[in-house]
Design an enzyme around this catalytic site. Structure first.
Site, PDB file in Angstrom:
ATOM      1  N   ILE A  16      -5.326  -5.579 -10.154  1.00 22.31           N
ATOM      2  CA  ILE A  16      -3.883  -5.361  -9.986  1.00 22.31           C
ATOM      3  C   ILE A  16      -3.157  -6.709  -9.921  1.00 22.31           C
ATOM      4  O   ILE A  16      -2.104  -6.894 -10.542  1.00 22.31           O
ATOM      5  CB  ILE A  16      -3.574  -4.515  -8.733  1.00 22.31           C
ATOM      6  CG1 ILE A  16      -4.148  -3.098  -8.910  1.00 22.31           C
ATOM      7  CG2 ILE A  16      -2.069  -4.438  -8.476  1.00 22.31           C
ATOM      8  CD1 ILE A  16      -4.020  -2.202  -7.680  1.00 22.31           C
ATOM      9  N   GLY A  17      -3.759  -7.660  -9.197  1.00 21.61           N
ATOM     10  CA  GLY A  17      -3.169  -8.999  -9.116  1.00 21.61           C
ATOM     11  C   GLY A  17      -2.920  -9.581 -10.496  1.00 21.61           C
ATOM     12  O   GLY A  17      -1.849 -10.135 -10.769  1.00 21.61           O
ATOM     13  N   ARG A  92     -13.961   1.671  -0.553  1.00 21.66           N
ATOM     14  CA  ARG A  92     -15.020   2.490   0.035  1.00 21.66           C
ATOM     15  C   ARG A  92     -16.297   2.296  -0.779  1.00 21.66           C
ATOM     16  O   ARG A  92     -16.311   2.538  -1.985  1.00 21.66           O
ATOM     17  CB  ARG A  92     -14.604   3.967   0.020  1.00 21.66           C
ATOM     18  CG  ARG A  92     -15.564   4.873   0.781  1.00 21.66           C
ATOM     19  CD  ARG A  92     -15.192   6.320   0.582  1.00 21.66           C
ATOM     20  NE  ARG A  92     -13.958   6.676   1.277  1.00 21.66           N
ATOM     21  CZ  ARG A  92     -13.914   7.334   2.438  1.00 21.66           C
ATOM     22  NH1 ARG A  92     -15.012   7.696   3.037  1.00 21.66           N
ATOM     23  NH2 ARG A  92     -12.758   7.638   2.980  1.00 21.66           N
ATOM     24  N   GLN A 112      -3.748 -10.096   8.823  1.00 20.78           N
ATOM     25  CA  GLN A 112      -2.634 -10.390   7.899  1.00 20.78           C
ATOM     26  C   GLN A 112      -1.292 -10.029   8.540  1.00 20.78           C
ATOM     27  O   GLN A 112      -0.307 -10.743   8.375  1.00 20.78           O
ATOM     28  CB  GLN A 112      -2.829  -9.669   6.559  1.00 20.78           C
ATOM     29  CG  GLN A 112      -3.972 -10.309   5.753  1.00 20.78           C
ATOM     30  CD  GLN A 112      -4.178  -9.696   4.381  1.00 20.78           C
ATOM     31  OE1 GLN A 112      -3.475  -8.756   3.997  1.00 20.78           O
ATOM     32  NE2 GLN A 112      -5.138 -10.211   3.643  1.00 20.78           N
ATOM     33  N   VAL A 129      -0.277  -2.097  -0.936  1.00 18.41           N
ATOM     34  CA  VAL A 129      -0.824  -1.364  -2.083  1.00 18.41           C
ATOM     35  C   VAL A 129      -2.284  -0.998  -1.814  1.00 18.41           C
ATOM     36  O   VAL A 129      -2.748   0.073  -2.192  1.00 18.41           O
ATOM     37  CB  VAL A 129      -0.707  -2.227  -3.370  1.00 18.41           C
ATOM     38  CG1 VAL A 129      -1.396  -1.547  -4.557  1.00 18.41           C
ATOM     39  CG2 VAL A 129       0.755  -2.521  -3.685  1.00 18.41           C
ATOM     40  N   ASP A 159       2.492   7.299  -7.660  1.00 19.21           N
ATOM     41  CA  ASP A 159       2.430   8.767  -7.644  1.00 19.21           C
ATOM     42  C   ASP A 159       3.748   9.357  -8.150  1.00 19.21           C
ATOM     43  O   ASP A 159       3.762  10.319  -8.921  1.00 19.21           O
ATOM     44  CB  ASP A 159       2.148   9.250  -6.217  1.00 19.21           C
ATOM     45  CG  ASP A 159       0.942   8.543  -5.624  1.00 19.21           C
ATOM     46  OD1 ASP A 159      -0.149   8.671  -6.196  1.00 19.21           O
ATOM     47  OD2 ASP A 159       1.097   7.840  -4.608  1.00 19.21           O
ATOM     48  N   HIS A 187      -0.529   8.530   0.497  1.00 16.96           N
ATOM     49  CA  HIS A 187      -1.017   8.183  -0.840  1.00 16.96           C
ATOM     50  C   HIS A 187      -2.504   8.543  -0.886  1.00 16.96           C
ATOM     51  O   HIS A 187      -3.381   7.704  -0.707  1.00 16.96           O
ATOM     52  CB  HIS A 187      -0.830   6.699  -1.149  1.00 16.96           C
ATOM     53  CG  HIS A 187      -1.576   6.274  -2.374  1.00 16.96           C
ATOM     54  ND1 HIS A 187      -1.239   6.707  -3.622  1.00 16.96           N
ATOM     55  CD2 HIS A 187      -2.685   5.507  -2.539  1.00 16.96           C
ATOM     56  CE1 HIS A 187      -2.104   6.215  -4.510  1.00 16.96           C
ATOM     57  NE2 HIS A 187      -2.992   5.491  -3.871  1.00 16.96           N
TER      58      HIS A 187
HETATM   59  P1  NAX Z   1      -9.947  -5.351  -7.125  1.00 16.32           P
HETATM   60  O1  NAX Z   1     -11.235  -5.073  -6.441  1.00 16.32           O
HETATM   61  O2  NAX Z   1      -9.912  -5.657  -8.571  1.00 16.32           O
HETATM   62  O3  NAX Z   1      -9.248  -6.586  -6.372  1.00 16.32           O
HETATM   63  C1  NAX Z   1      -9.120  -6.670  -5.002  1.00 16.32           C
HETATM   64  C2  NAX Z   1      -9.082  -8.153  -4.645  1.00 16.32           C
HETATM   65  O4  NAX Z   1      -8.782  -8.260  -3.255  1.00 16.32           O
HETATM   66  C3  NAX Z   1     -10.404  -8.875  -4.880  1.00 16.32           C
HETATM   67  O5  NAX Z   1     -10.179 -10.008  -5.700  1.00 16.32           O
HETATM   68  C4  NAX Z   1     -10.835  -9.282  -3.475  1.00 16.32           C
HETATM   69  O6  NAX Z   1     -11.510 -10.536  -3.441  1.00 16.32           O
HETATM   70  C5  NAX Z   1      -9.486  -9.352  -2.761  1.00 16.32           C
HETATM   71  N1  NAX Z   1      -9.559  -9.285  -1.307  1.00 16.32           N
HETATM   72  C6  NAX Z   1     -10.396  -8.558  -0.530  1.00 16.32           C
HETATM   73  N2  NAX Z   1     -10.195  -8.816   0.769  1.00 16.32           N
HETATM   74  C7  NAX Z   1      -9.187  -9.713   0.827  1.00 16.32           C
HETATM   75  C8  NAX Z   1      -8.526 -10.376   1.892  1.00 16.32           C
HETATM   76  N3  NAX Z   1      -8.907 -10.175   3.172  1.00 16.32           N
HETATM   77  N4  NAX Z   1      -7.542 -11.241   1.596  1.00 16.32           N
HETATM   78  C9  NAX Z   1      -7.192 -11.477   0.317  1.00 16.32           C
HETATM   79  N5  NAX Z   1      -7.790 -10.892  -0.733  1.00 16.32           N
HETATM   80  C10 NAX Z   1      -8.773 -10.018  -0.480  1.00 16.32           C
HETATM   81  O7  NAX Z   1      -8.990  -4.132  -6.751  1.00 16.32           O
HETATM   82  P2  NAX Z   1      -7.647  -3.659  -7.487  1.00 16.32           P
HETATM   83  O8  NAX Z   1      -7.997  -2.765  -8.596  1.00 16.32           O
HETATM   84  O9  NAX Z   1      -6.799  -4.846  -7.757  1.00 16.32           O
HETATM   85  O10 NAX Z   1      -7.004  -2.738  -6.348  1.00 16.32           O
HETATM   86  C11 NAX Z   1      -6.543  -3.278  -5.130  1.00 16.32           C
HETATM   87  C12 NAX Z   1      -6.229  -2.177  -4.140  1.00 16.32           C
HETATM   88  O11 NAX Z   1      -5.188  -1.339  -4.614  1.00 16.32           O
HETATM   89  C13 NAX Z   1      -7.397  -1.245  -3.833  1.00 16.32           C
HETATM   90  O12 NAX Z   1      -7.449  -1.053  -2.419  1.00 16.32           O
HETATM   91  C14 NAX Z   1      -7.004   0.044  -4.502  1.00 16.32           C
HETATM   92  O13 NAX Z   1      -7.581   1.162  -3.887  1.00 16.32           O
HETATM   93  C15 NAX Z   1      -5.513   0.005  -4.336  1.00 16.32           C
HETATM   94  N6  NAX Z   1      -4.719   0.892  -5.198  1.00 16.32           N
HETATM   95  C16 NAX Z   1      -3.610   1.454  -4.668  1.00 16.32           C
HETATM   96  C17 NAX Z   1      -2.762   2.254  -5.401  1.00 16.32           C
HETATM   97  C18 NAX Z   1      -1.542   2.860  -4.801  1.00 16.32           C
HETATM   98  O14 NAX Z   1      -0.886   3.617  -5.502  1.00 16.32           O
HETATM   99  N7  NAX Z   1      -1.162   2.598  -3.559  1.00 16.32           N
HETATM  100  C19 NAX Z   1      -3.076   2.568  -6.819  1.00 16.32           C
HETATM  101  C20 NAX Z   1      -3.993   1.594  -7.446  1.00 16.32           C
HETATM  102  C21 NAX Z   1      -5.118   1.104  -6.582  1.00 16.32           C
HETATM  103  O15 NAX Z   1      -6.137   2.077  -6.576  1.00 16.32           O
END
Ligand code: NAX
Length: 324
Positions: A16-17, A92, A112, A129, A159, A187
């Site tokens: 997402i980043g 998870r 945070q 998010v 959503d 969500h």
């Molecule tokens: P990724 O696993 O690609 O990226 C997550 C990143 O967060 C990783 O680079 C990891 O190193 C970093 N991270 C972990 N702990 C951290 C911390 N303490 N400080 C800073 N960085 C940290 O996941 P991605 O696909 O980018 O999704 C991110 C999150 O969005 C997930 O929790 C996912 O479930 C959630 N989502 C939420 C959605 C919503 O509608 N609210 C939809 C999309 C997504 O599923």
């Protein structure tokens, strides 16, 4: 010249980043005339990858991007932050119980929240998010007692956008013709996408579709869309999630008459005060307001109560774990 707005993105090296940062730097988050600085927060193991993304951001030569910092220190990342996008979370893993998941995320969103409390700018706005988004937002908020509670929000805009798109396809109308869509609650799979207040060409959407489609197709399709994307793409929603984060913050700052966002409840519609729950919201003067005065019929009442009950359970669980 305008002072740049500091935007911090956690989980900056994640998928997402990667979909989000370039859009922020190009001016889509706040407006085409607002300069920004970016702070990319990652865990130590992912700092190098985030630095690579920062190099690519440099290489875009975005006129509005006035600086980039990459760090693994939340106090640095949130120092003077105006907009904090908390994307990084603990997913998870196999065999993980809900309590373990909440505990692991408490270990991220508690610190945070405190770092935001201690370092952020007075006007800070926070969008969570990372899942479980509503409860992670609650944890961050409860660890930031000096920041007004209403500045902590969680994302249900994806959503909301999914619901618009599903309904538009069903009715064969452009999405722009649909007004007053609402996502209620968490969500999660219990969320309630509401067609009884949505309008298409001035008519109530629920009256333009048959009840079976609404109940057995529309609601589950929206609620389970994330899983369908994983099944098809082999990876979870990324660009659409980034797009929704952009929509949420843009509307929060610039105003809107109606959208969906998870914000702290003031008790409206029977949602217990303090829960970070999705509502129909407007944004005026840079603040979210819950749309008032909607009539809730028995069908909607049951759906709202079910998703809100899940949020209450999550709140009790994080209380018992001492995370809030
Ligand atoms: P990724 O696993 O690609 O990226 C997550 C990143 O967060 C990783 O680079 C990891 O190193 C970093 N991270 C972990 N702990 C951290 C911390 N303490 N400080 C800073 N960085 C940290 O996941 P991605 O696909 O980018 O999704 C991110 C999150 O969005 C997930 O929790 C996912 O479930 C959630 N989502 C939420 C959605 C919503 O509608 N609210 C939809 C999309 C997504 O599923």
């Amino acid at each position: 010249a305008q002072t740049p707005v500091k935007v911090t993105v956690t989980g900056a090296a994640g998928q997402i980043g990667y979909a989000l940062l370039f859009r922020i730097a190009s001016g889509q988050l706040l407006g085409a005339d607002v300069p920004v600085t970016l702070s990319l927060l990652e865990i130590p193991q992912a700092v190098k990858a985030a630095e690579g993304t920062a190099m690519e951001l440099d290489d875009c030569a975005f006129p509005l991007l006035r600086g980039i910092e990459v760090t693994d220190d939340p106090n640095t990342a949130f120092n003077g932050v105006n907009v904090a996008l908390l994307v990084g979370a603990r997913p998870r893993s196999k065999g993980m119980e809900r309590g373990d998941l909440l505990q692991a995320n408490g270990g991220i969103f508690g610190p945070q929240g405190k770092a935001i409390n201690d370092n952020a700018a007075d006007d800070v706005r926070v969008l969570v998010v990372g899942n479980p988004a509503n409860t992670n937002a609650l944890i961050a908020q409860q660890n930031a007692p000096d920041v007004p509670a209403e500045r902590f929000t969680a994302m249900t805009r994806l959503d909301h956008n999914r619901a618009l798109s599903q309904l538009a396809a069903k009715l064969q109308v452009p999405v722009a013709e649909i007004k007053k869509m609402t996502i209620w609650g968490n969500h999660s799979a219990t969320q309630y996408p509401d067609l009884f207040h949505a309008e298409v060409g001035g008519k109530v959407a629920a009256e333009l579709v048959d009840e079976t489609w609404l109940r057995d197709t529309f609601i589950p399709t929206v609620a389970k869309r994330g899983a369908a994307i994983i099944e098809a793409r082999g990876a979870s929603s990324a660009a659409s999630a980034a797009n929704a984060a952009i929509d949420h913050v843009f509307d929060w700052v610039n105003g809107t008459d109606w959208t969906s966002a998870a914000i702290p409840s003031d008790g409206s519609y029977g949602v217990p005060e303090g829960l970070i729950s999705s509502f129909p919201v407007a944004s005026r003067g840079g603040r979210w307001e819950i749309v008032q005065g909607l009539e809730i019929d028995a069908f909607s009442r049951e759906k709202i109560d079910a998703t809100v009950a899940e949020l209450e359970e999550e709140r009790s669980a994080v209380r018992e774990l001492g995370l809030i």
